[in-house]
Motif scaffolding. Structure first.
Motif, PDB file in Angstrom:
ATOM      1  N   PHE A  22       2.407 -17.614  -5.517  1.00 14.97           N
ATOM      2  CA  PHE A  22       1.566 -17.873  -4.299  1.00 14.97           C
ATOM      3  C   PHE A  22       0.946 -16.680  -3.308  1.00 14.97           C
ATOM      4  N   MET A  23      -0.271 -16.606  -3.059  1.00 16.18           N
ATOM      5  CA  MET A  23      -0.847 -15.713  -2.418  1.00 16.18           C
ATOM      6  C   MET A  23       0.229 -15.409  -0.954  1.00 16.18           C
ATOM      7  N   GLY A  24       0.240 -16.257  -0.086  1.00 14.15           N
ATOM      8  CA  GLY A  24       1.255 -15.868   1.263  1.00 14.15           C
ATOM      9  C   GLY A  24       0.579 -15.111   2.132  1.00 14.15           C
ATOM     10  N   ASP A  25       0.768 -14.675   2.883  1.00  9.87           N
ATOM     11  CA  ASP A  25       0.078 -14.862   4.542  1.00  9.87           C
ATOM     12  C   ASP A  25      -0.559 -12.957   3.912  1.00  9.87           C
ATOM     13  N   VAL A  26       0.767 -12.294   3.256  1.00 11.25           N
ATOM     14  CA  VAL A  26       0.335 -10.886   2.924  1.00 11.25           C
ATOM     15  C   VAL A  26      -0.879 -10.926   2.735  1.00 11.25           C
ATOM     16  N   GLY A  27      -1.505 -11.925   1.705  1.00 15.38           N
ATOM     17  CA  GLY A  27      -2.893 -11.828   0.425  1.00 15.38           C
ATOM     18  C   GLY A  27      -4.159 -12.452   2.081  1.00 15.38           C
ATOM     19  N   SER A  28      -3.509 -13.807   2.446  1.00 10.43           N
ATOM     20  CA  SER A  28      -4.589 -14.889   3.214  1.00 10.43           C
ATOM     21  C   SER A  28      -5.681 -13.800   4.423  1.00 10.43           C
ATOM     22  N   LEU A  29      -4.623 -13.238   5.138  1.00  9.30           N
ATOM     23  CA  LEU A  29      -4.783 -12.673   6.091  1.00  9.30           C
ATOM     24  C   LEU A  29      -5.890 -11.524   6.202  1.00  9.30           C
ATOM     25  N   PRO A  30      -5.520 -10.531   5.154  1.00  7.60           N
ATOM     26  CA  PRO A  30      -6.526  -9.438   4.711  1.00  7.60           C
ATOM     27  C   PRO A  30      -7.704 -10.291   4.129  1.00  7.60           C
ATOM     28  N   VAL A  31      -7.930 -11.342   3.617  1.00  4.50           N
ATOM     29  CA  VAL A  31      -8.441 -11.056   2.182  1.00  4.50           C
ATOM     30  C   VAL A  31      -9.447 -12.120   3.283  1.00  4.50           C
ATOM     31  N   GLY A  32      -9.081 -13.224   4.621  1.00  8.29           N
ATOM     32  CA  GLY A  32     -10.007 -13.630   5.559  1.00  8.29           C
ATOM     33  C   GLY A  32     -10.913 -12.771   5.962  1.00  8.29           C
ATOM     34  N   LEU A  33     -10.037 -11.131   6.469  1.00 11.22           N
ATOM     35  CA  LEU A  33     -10.519 -10.524   7.305  1.00 11.22           C
ATOM     36  C   LEU A  33     -11.614  -9.737   6.559  1.00 11.22           C
ATOM     37  N   ILE A  34     -11.750  -9.243   5.467  1.00 12.95           N
ATOM     38  CA  ILE A  34     -12.774  -8.605   4.642  1.00 12.95           C
ATOM     39  C   ILE A  34     -13.875  -9.871   4.464  1.00 12.95           C
ATOM     40  N   VAL A  35     -13.674 -10.884   4.241  1.00 10.67           N
ATOM     41  CA  VAL A  35     -14.560 -11.822   3.826  1.00 10.67           C
ATOM     42  C   VAL A  35     -15.694 -11.758   4.965  1.00 10.67           C
TER      43      VAL A  35
ATOM     44  N   PHE B   1     -11.743 -16.950  12.031  1.00  5.19           N
ATOM     45  CA  PHE B   1     -11.542 -17.224  10.378  1.00  5.19           C
ATOM     46  C   PHE B   1     -10.408 -16.615   9.778  1.00  5.19           C
ATOM     47  N   VAL B   2     -10.173 -14.835  10.016  1.00  2.00           N
ATOM     48  CA  VAL B   2      -8.713 -14.379   9.980  1.00  2.00           C
ATOM     49  C   VAL B   2      -7.904 -16.033   9.020  1.00  2.00           C
ATOM     50  N   ASN B   3      -7.465 -17.003  10.530  1.00  7.96           N
ATOM     51  CA  ASN B   3      -6.343 -18.232  10.756  1.00  7.96           C
ATOM     52  C   ASN B   3      -6.484 -18.691   9.831  1.00  7.96           C
ATOM     53  N   LEU B   4      -7.701 -19.572   9.791  1.00  2.37           N
ATOM     54  CA  LEU B   4      -8.357 -20.892   8.857  1.00  2.37           C
ATOM     55  C   LEU B   4      -8.366 -20.309   7.618  1.00  2.37           C
ATOM     56  N   VAL B   5      -8.317 -19.167   6.882  1.00  2.00           N
ATOM     57  CA  VAL B   5      -8.216 -18.446   5.668  1.00  2.00           C
ATOM     58  C   VAL B   5      -7.092 -19.399   4.873  1.00  2.00           C
ATOM     59  N   ASN B   6      -6.184 -18.475   5.910  1.00  2.00           N
ATOM     60  CA  ASN B   6      -4.579 -18.682   6.096  1.00  2.00           C
ATOM     61  C   ASN B   6      -4.275 -20.079   6.258  1.00  2.00           C
ATOM     62  N   PHE B   7      -4.736 -21.019   7.202  1.00  3.34           N
ATOM     63  CA  PHE B   7      -4.820 -22.513   7.344  1.00  3.34           C
ATOM     64  C   PHE B   7      -4.961 -22.902   5.342  1.00  3.34           C
ATOM     65  N   MET B   8      -6.151 -22.619   5.152  1.00  8.21           N
ATOM     66  CA  MET B   8      -6.804 -23.374   3.889  1.00  8.21           C
ATOM     67  C   MET B   8      -5.874 -22.853   2.489  1.00  8.21           C
ATOM     68  N   ASP B   9      -5.359 -22.178   3.057  1.00  6.12           N
ATOM     69  CA  ASP B   9      -4.680 -21.815   1.073  1.00  6.12           C
ATOM     70  C   ASP B   9      -3.153 -22.415   1.241  1.00  6.12           C
ATOM     71  N   GLY B  10      -3.373 -23.526   1.240  1.00  8.34           N
ATOM     72  CA  GLY B  10      -2.469 -24.177   1.020  1.00  8.34           C
ATOM     73  C   GLY B  10      -1.752 -24.840  -0.271  1.00  8.34           C
ATOM     74  N   LEU B  11      -3.012 -24.981  -1.529  1.00  8.18           N
ATOM     75  CA  LEU B  11      -3.000 -25.592  -2.282  1.00  8.18           C
ATOM     76  C   LEU B  11      -3.441 -25.108  -3.659  1.00  8.18           C
ATOM     77  N   ASP B  12      -2.947 -24.893  -4.421  1.00  9.70           N
ATOM     78  CA  ASP B  12      -2.882 -24.180  -6.510  1.00  9.70           C
ATOM     79  C   ASP B  12      -4.352 -24.220  -5.768  1.00  9.70           C
ATOM     80  N   TRP B  13      -4.802 -22.412  -6.825  1.00  6.79           N
ATOM     81  CA  TRP B  13      -5.960 -22.145  -6.612  1.00  6.79           C
ATOM     82  C   TRP B  13      -7.181 -22.541  -5.810  1.00  6.79           C
ATOM     83  N   MET B  14      -6.893 -23.070  -4.273  1.00  7.53           N
ATOM     84  CA  MET B  14      -7.701 -22.565  -3.446  1.00  7.53           C
ATOM     85  C   MET B  14      -8.556 -21.647  -2.767  1.00  7.53           C
ATOM     86  N   THR B  15      -7.987 -20.798  -3.033  1.00  5.71           N
ATOM     87  CA  THR B  15      -8.881 -19.545  -2.174  1.00  5.71           C
ATOM     88  C   THR B  15      -9.445 -19.494  -2.617  1.00  5.71           C
ATOM     89  N   VAL B  16      -9.015 -19.188  -4.442  1.00  2.78           N
ATOM     90  CA  VAL B  16     -10.008 -18.962  -5.545  1.00  2.78           C
ATOM     91  C   VAL B  16     -11.301 -19.594  -5.416  1.00  2.78           C
TER      92      VAL B  16
END
Length: 347
Positions: free
Chosen positions: A214-227, A151-166
């Protein structure tokens, strides 16, 4: 009559959202000159952008969420039991640190994986509640670590478009925050969900297409962990079906893409643009067209999750899961089909 403790637990997430949003936006304004200088994301095989754009906005999201949750937990006397809160905070900071380094100077995939596995294991081992019966308890930790790591990694993979993680996680965290305010979710994860929601909302204006940050890995990895932790807690409290439904779009997109790349013999650790949401932009969908559809589907999944919580019988649960899978399958197929084909069919 609502007691003092109940009043505080209701107030905490309501305050967490605007507080974290203000902190997130403020941190971005302060840090953006440094990110512009040291953390430019240059277009590569995975990118949807065409010009170098600063990344690292996740520092603000994660920092704001942690600060807001910690301040309100202390002020309103809401504390995570035992070592759970400490383990979560430290694991989030570790992943943020690894992501920050990787954003500036890419790290070996093996090193990233080991650190991520350790962080996920620490969170799972200290989390309150369990899913499996006593006889299978030995299986839960390794299974949860594998699921959490993916899950942590897939959140990273899915953060490839503006506003996608949002688009993916604002509906999810808003749902969990509202559920907790109404008393259907534990106070501690409710506070964290509200803080993360606020952090994402504060970041959203800067990541709006065309993104200035962009969010970057500094955001996508911990966001994935929290979720992942939020969903694990929801499942442990009896909301397993809801926990499966809420993140179904990003899980399905990332998992199917990985399986198909493996089947084609591709090197799955290399950058690519094979995700359904990325293919959609090639097939004629605008960035806003993609993210608004994802946001709408995530909102519908939240409604289905709520139904399974309100009527927790197996027929309702099964129906909710089937409808959720059908809805996500429809969106994936829509993204995989060239837009002109849809327009031709309507003509």
């Amino acid at each position: 009559m609502v007691g003092r403790k109940s009043w505080r637990m209701t107030l905490a997430p309501l305050l967490a959202v605007p507080l974290a949003a203000a902190l997130s936006a403020g941190l971005i304004v302060l840090l953006k000159p440094l990110l512009q200088r040291y953390a430019l994301a240059r277009p590569n095989a995975r990118s949807s952008h065409k010009v170098p754009t600063p990344q690292g906005g996740g520092i603000a999201i994660v920092g704001a969420a942690l600060i807001a949750a910690a301040l309100l937990a202390a002020f309103l006397e809401i504390g995570l039991r035992g070592t759970e809160g400490t383990a979560l905070a430290l694991a989030v900071l570790v992943l943020a640190g690894v992501g920050a380094v990787d954003d500036i100077r890419p790290l070996p995939a093996s090193l990233r994986l080991v650190v991520q596995a350790g962080a996920v294991a620490a969170v799972v081992a200290t989390a309150q509640g369990r899913l499996l019966p006593e006889g299978l308890a030995w299986l839960e930790l390794p299974a949860a670590v594998v699921a959490g790591l993916w899950f942590v990694n897939l959140v990273n993979f899915m953060d490839g478009l503006d506003w996608m993680t949002v688009a993916e996680f604002v509906p999810l965290t808003a749902f969990l925050t509202g559920l907790g305010i109404l008393g259907g979710y534990a106070p501690e994860p409710t506070l964290v969900a509200g803080a993360l929601l606020g952090g994402l909302l504060g970041f959203a204006p800067f990541n709006r297409p065309v993104a200035r940050l962009f969010m970057g890995d500094v955001g996508s990895l911990p966001v994935g962990l929290i979720v992942a932790w939020l969903l694990y807690r929801l499942a442990a409290e009896g909301g397993l079906a809801a926990a499966l439904i809420l993140p179904l779009y990003p899980v399905a997109d990332a998992t199917l893409t990985l399986l198909w790349r493996l089947r084609r013999g591709e090197k799955v650790w290399q950058a690519h643009r094979s995700h359904f949401y990325q293919v959609a932009t090639v097939n004629g969908f605008s960035v806003m067209g993609v993210v608004t559809r994802v946001f709408a589907v995530q909102g519908a999944l939240a409604a289905l999750a709520l139904i399974t919580l309100l009527w927790p019988s197996w027929p309702v649960t099964l129906l909710g899961l089937v409808v959720a899978a059908g809805l996500v399958g429809w969106l994936l197929r829509l993204f995989a089909t060239p837009r002109r084909r849809h327009e031709g069919a309507r003509a």
